[in-house]
Design an enzyme around this catalytic site. Structure first.
Site, PDB file in Angstrom:
ATOM      1  CG  ASP A   1      -1.943  -1.210   1.141  1.00  0.00           C
ATOM      2  OD1 ASP A   1      -1.727  -1.843   0.174  1.00  0.00           O
ATOM      3  OD2 ASP A   1      -2.749  -1.175   2.036  1.00  0.00           O
TER       4      ASP A   1
ATOM      5  CD  GLU B   1      -7.232  -0.186   3.094  1.00  0.00           C
ATOM      6  OE1 GLU B   1      -6.208   0.133   3.709  1.00  0.00           O
ATOM      7  OE2 GLU B   1      -8.118  -0.324   3.638  1.00  0.00           O
TER       8      GLU B   1
ATOM      9  CE  LYS C   1      -3.539  -4.354   1.275  1.00  0.00           C
ATOM     10  NZ  LYS C   1      -4.247  -3.654   2.182  1.00  0.00           N
TER      11      LYS C   1
ATOM     12  CB  VAL D   1       2.501   2.561   4.905  1.00  0.00           C
ATOM     13  CG1 VAL D   1       4.021   3.005   4.864  1.00  0.00           C
ATOM     14  CG2 VAL D   1       1.779   2.933   3.538  1.00  0.00           C
ATOM     15  CB  THR D   2       0.238   2.186   8.683  1.00  0.00           C
ATOM     16  OG1 THR D   2      -0.971   1.446   8.897  1.00  0.00           O
ATOM     17  CG2 THR D   2      -0.106   3.309   7.743  1.00  0.00           C
TER      18      THR D   2
ATOM     19  CB  CYS E   1      -2.113  -2.645   5.280  1.00  0.00           C
ATOM     20  SG  CYS E   1      -3.863  -1.975   5.018  1.00  0.00           S
TER      21      CYS E   1
HETATM   22  C1  C5J Z   1      -3.155   0.604   5.609  1.00  0.00           C
HETATM   23  C2  C5J Z   1      -5.014   1.534   6.765  1.00  0.00           C
HETATM   24  N1  C5J Z   1      -2.696   0.440   4.165  1.00  0.00           N
HETATM   25  N2  C5J Z   1      -3.924   2.214   7.567  1.00  0.00           N
HETATM   26  N3  C5J Z   1      -4.292   1.334   5.538  1.00  0.00           N
HETATM   27  O1  C5J Z   1      -2.608   0.182   6.504  1.00  0.00           O
HETATM   28  O2  C5J Z   1      -5.979   1.870   7.044  1.00  0.00           O
END
Ligand code: C5J
Length: 223
Positions: A23, A71, A128, A156-157, A161
């Protein structure tokens, strides 16, 4: 290859390993995106980009398989459960118009991977709908077909994820390594405790290491 890691050295064979980049999307990383609109300091996340670029380049040069995730939801939000979209009272919900297009909707400008880490032809790109890279994506089947048993994670993060994906991978039998300087959170203490918990209890979810020993291992032999 064998690199120093915690809680003990991580052994892997490039032919059976994939680099999984979670992500690294404009909306999370770039100033003026969704993450910043929520009051987060995106400079924390953008600071890892050079380290991620170095690993990605070295992995590509060594001929390793690369997986990028985003995402991302379908434009009609049919893959976004109300429990995800309606939770809490955020300023902007998934599907709403944000600073860089509709929030977490596939194809929108903010949903793209940052140009510095843009996928190259032949690399796997996974959209995803969940936090984990394995939920409703077919990633496990793709990796099995490619004979992959070891996954090296960045992105991240850390506590959302990345951690979710690493836990899903561990449950599916992959040996997972998280690169400590190639992952970040908007909340530095969340990153710290996540790294610690993933490798606790003898590597209950996997290994962690800085990227330097991996770069050393991937470097072509000197003549
Ligand atoms: C990810 C989030 N990529 N923090 N998304 O960690 O919502």
């Amino acid at each position: 290859m064998n690199i120093p890691a915690q809680p003990f050295p991580y052994a892997f064979d490039l032919a059976h390993s994939a680099l999984v980049i979670i992500d690294m999307q404009r909306d999370f990383i770039e100033p003026g995106g969704f993450g910043e609109s929520l009051g987060n300091n995106v400079a924390l996340l953008s600071a890892i980009v050079p380290a991620c670029q170095a690993v990605l380049q070295a992995w590509r040069d060594a001929g390793g398989l690369v997986v990028h995730t985003r995402e991302a939801h379908a434009a009609d939000l049919s893959d976004c459960p109300p429990a995800k979209r309606l939770r809490g009272n955020p300023e902007l919900r998934i599907g709403d118009e944000g600073p860089m297009g509709r929030i977490l909707v596939a194809g929108e400008p903010g949903n793209q991977i940052i140009p510095e880490l843009a996928p190259q032809p032949g690399e796997i790109v996974i959209d995803k709908p969940g936090k984990g890279a394995f939920y409703a994506t077919g990633l496990h089947e793709t990796l099995q077909q490619a004979g992959i048993s070891h996954l090296v994670f960045m992105g991240v993060t850390t506590e959302v994820c990345v951690q979710t994906s690493m836990r899903e991978a561990n449950d599916r039998g992959y040996d997972c390594l998280l690169l400590e300087d190639c992952t970040e959170s908007y909340f530095p203490h969340f990153k710290a405790v996540t790294v610690e918990m993933l490798r606790a209890q003898g590597g209950i979810i996997g290994w962690t290491a800085p990227s330097a020993p991996l770069l050393d291992a991937l470097a072509p032999p000197r003549r």
